[in-house]
Design an enzyme around this catalytic site. Sequence first.
Site, PDB file in Angstrom:
ATOM      1  N   CYS A  76       0.742  -1.204  -0.027  1.00  0.00           N
ATOM      2  CA  CYS A  76      -0.169  -0.119  -0.050  1.00  0.00           C
ATOM      3  C   CYS A  76       0.681   1.087   0.073  1.00  0.00           C
ATOM      4  CB  CYS A  76      -0.910   0.007   1.308  1.00  0.00           C
ATOM      5  SG  CYS A  76      -1.878   1.430   1.327  1.00  0.00           S
ATOM      6  N   CYS A  79       0.448   3.233   3.453  1.00  0.00           N
ATOM      7  CA  CYS A  79       1.185   2.691   4.791  1.00  0.00           C
ATOM      8  C   CYS A  79       2.003   1.739   4.835  1.00  0.00           C
ATOM      9  CB  CYS A  79       0.139   2.353   5.850  1.00  0.00           C
ATOM     10  SG  CYS A  79      -0.913   0.725   5.135  1.00  0.00           S
ATOM     11  N   CYS A 124      -6.991  -1.138   1.787  1.00  0.00           N
ATOM     12  CA  CYS A 124      -6.048  -1.765   2.640  1.00  0.00           C
ATOM     13  C   CYS A 124      -6.546  -1.834   4.068  1.00  0.00           C
ATOM     14  CB  CYS A 124      -4.887  -0.816   2.706  1.00  0.00           C
ATOM     15  SG  CYS A 124      -3.586  -1.146   3.971  1.00  0.00           S
ATOM     16  N   CYS A 147      -8.181  -5.438  -9.606  1.00  0.00           N
ATOM     17  CA  CYS A 147      -7.929  -4.373 -10.694  1.00  0.00           C
ATOM     18  C   CYS A 147      -7.247  -3.056 -10.026  1.00  0.00           C
ATOM     19  CB  CYS A 147      -8.909  -3.853 -11.505  1.00  0.00           C
ATOM     20  SG  CYS A 147      -8.669  -2.851 -12.920  1.00  0.00           S
TER      21      CYS A 147
END
Length: 158
Positions: A76, A79, A124, A147
């Site tokens: 991510c 983070c 996330c 996607c």
Amino acid sequence: MKRREFVIVLGGLFALSRAAMAGPEDAIAIEKIALSKEEWKKRLSPEAYSVLREEGTERAGSSPLNAEKRKGHYACAGCDLPLFMSDKKYESGTGWPSFWAPIEGRLGTKTDYKIIYPRTEYHCTRCGGHQGHVFDDGPKPTNKRYCNNGVALKFVPA
């Protein structure tokens, strides 16, 4: 410091060091990150902020991650939580990085009605950052296509 306090602190440090030493696919305790709008804007580029915090979508074909072929993982961009392994990435022809399976426990989902038609949006689990949408037209063995917006990811080579 009393012995009991020392043992608690030592245990906490041990847990943190285990998480830091964990590989991208290892089971770890995922602590949520909650930042203010201003803090997110300082941390992210305007494009990443639009996608991760406002559920925007980047232009198809615009991500350099579309052509990424090296071994590693995708984390991510908000983070750094590893979300996908490179061996689960495939060319979907959509113009966005696509994966057929995430790392277990790293994504949450919700139904998105932004285009009237219901879609499954995923994000996330650590920071809640929007990543993309999952569809049932992917390859075997899952038949899923995650996607992803490239700007919402960071590639970390093995």
